[in-house]
Design an enzyme around this catalytic site. Structure first.
Site, short mmCIF file in Angstrom:
data_model
loop_
_atom_site.label_atom_id
_atom_site.label_comp_id
_atom_site.label_asym_id
_atom_site.label_seq_id
_atom_site.Cartn_x
_atom_site.Cartn_y
_atom_site.Cartn_z
N ASP A 274 0.82 -1.21 0.00
CA ASP A 274 0.00 0.00 0.00
C ASP A 274 0.86 1.27 0.00
O ASP A 274 0.50 2.28 -0.61
CB ASP A 274 -0.85 -0.03 1.27
CG ASP A 274 -2.07 0.86 1.17
OD1 ASP A 274 -2.43 1.24 0.06
OD2 ASP A 274 -2.67 1.16 2.23
N CYS A 345 12.08 3.98 15.84
CA CYS A 345 12.83 3.06 16.71
C CYS A 345 12.83 3.47 18.18
O CYS A 345 12.54 2.65 19.05
CB CYS A 345 14.25 2.90 16.19
SG CYS A 345 15.27 1.88 17.27
#
Ligand code: SF4
Ligand code: SF4
Length: 413
Positions: A274, A345
């Site tokens: 997508d 992260c």
């Protein structure tokens, strides 16, 4: 043949809303030759027929956009009748539909209910939060229109997930959003981080940072864990539990490879993801190619393998088995390569650290419950559920986890 699912854009990027943060609206530029994009009957039939000729434990059709309900109820009636026509006896078929809910009326809701479509309705929180970015083409708020569509779903007893895009509108208001959803009686949540950059790799104003995402997830977890683990399903948390209990991935972001599904555009063009619907990654067209050819396309394989080319820091990270370097989309922005550390992260680490003990406890509970149920089934074989072919939201997942289908992977072992 490898298992794969489909994410289908029957109206391409066309939408009746104009949400400020939507990444897909600009995909209309790929198909400038038409202003109104609608999947033709020929493409739809070829799509359903060819997919159902492959061998899959679950034929998984995800309808998305843009706004898929622009196709009208008649289109989805055709979908179901083609699935019946081409489905082999005993096949399991799953239809998911991601929608802004504003166009759902009783006819559509009835159809979705009758055929157990798994609906996801986009709703970012109470009106003052939701309406900040989610507006229609005239710039007017969409909250009331969404609630009208949701009322039709409720009237017709259709279950649905609420999909919350976490942006600058709500990232500092996790508790308010969570309490609001529970207050409305919505018990299936999906939280997605809004992470969008300009071409130079600068974060766009409505998008969130890794730290903000970590704090948001921790705040949601802190609302959920003490009281709601048995009553509220949060997709991201369910995926972590599936990973801990079954060691399988039910979301691509947690896997090691991005060859998990295909995006099918309105005209049958195929792309790998997508977030990567772009010309260089166009794999072909379903009117001209077989799924076998598409699966073996070098472009597809190469794309998929990038997922595990993660940063060196990921190699030493204690969360690698859960995270697998995070989604490529958060790594290759602004011209970075796949080994670039995920933009999220720092927040992911905060979240994993904060929730580790709780998820380990829950995973232990699920495993124990499953053992008890197996023992009970041996004692009383009449209680063993039988998969009737079509998998309903509340039916046991065919993977055998013991979780409901809606809370698990939908895969057959
Ligand atoms: S890039 Fe992200 S969303 Fe796309 S397949 Fe890979 S993990 Fe999934
Ligand atoms: S938390 Fe960060 S370092 Fe650890 S695997 Fe995920 S992206 Fe890599």
């Amino acid at each position: 043949m490898n298992e794969f699912s489909l994410l289908i854009k029957p109206a391409s990027a066309d939408c009746n809303l104009n949400c400020e943060y939507c990444f897909y609206l600009k995909k209309c530029e790929l198909y400038p030759e038409r202003q109104r994009h609608r999947m033709s009957d020929d493409v739809l039939e070829r799509l359903v027929q060819s997919y159902m000729e492959t061998s899959q434990p679950l034929y998984s059709f995800g309808w998305q956009g843009g706004e898929p309900t622009l196709m009208g109820a008649e289109f989805f009636e055709k979908v179901v009748s083609l699935q019946k026509k081409y489905g082999k006896s005993g096949s399991s078929v799953g239809n998911g539909l991601q929608t802004n809910a504003t166009l759902i009326d009783d006819r559509m809701a009835q159809l979705f209910g009758e055929y157990h479509f798994l609906l996801g309705c986009s709703l970012d929180g109470p009106p003052h939060i939701h309406d900040l970015y989610r507006r229609n083409l005239a710039g007017n708020p969409s909250y009331d229109m969404v609630l009208k569509g949701i009322s039709a779903l409720k009237r017709n007893k259709v279950e649905f997930n609420v999909l919350v895009l976490v942006s600058q509108a709500n990232v500092k208001h996790a508790k308010e959003v969570y309490d609001y959803l529970i207050g409305q009686g919505y018990y299936f949540h999906q939280y997605i981080p809004c992470v969008e950059f300009d071409e130079k790799g600068n974060l766009l104003p409505f998008a969130i940072t890794g730290e903000e995402w970590g704090d948001f997830l921790c705040d949601i977890y802190d609302q959920w864990y003490p009281k709601d683990t048995h009553t509220v399903s949060i997709r991201h948390f369910d995926s972590i539990l599936t990973k801990l209990v079954d060691h399988t991935d039910n979301v691509c972001t947690m896997g090691r490879n991005c060859c998990q599904y295909f995006v099918v555009e309105y005209n049958g063009d195929i792309y790998p993801c997508d977030f990567f619907v772009e010309d260089p990654l166009k794999l072909g067209n379903i009117m001209e190619m077989s799924w076998e050819e598409l699966l073996h396309s070098p472009v597809y394989r190469e794309f998929g393998n990038q997922k595990s080319k993660w940063n060196k820091l990921c190699e030493q990270c204690e969360w690698l088995t859960l995270c697998n370097g995070d989604c490529l989309k958060h790594r290759v922005y602004g011209g970075h390569q796949p080994h670039h550390l995920s933009y999220l992260c720092s927040g992911l680490k905060v979240f994993f650290n904060h929730t580790q003990n709780g998820f380990d406890n829950l995973a232990g509970e699920i495993t124990q419950k499953r053992r008890d149920e197996e023992q009970q089934a041996i004692t009383n074989p009449a209680d063993v559920p039988i998969n009737q072919g079509r998998v309903g939201r509340n039916a046991p997942c065919p993977c055998g986890s013991g979780l409901k289908y809606k809370k698990c992977c939908g895969k057959t072992p």
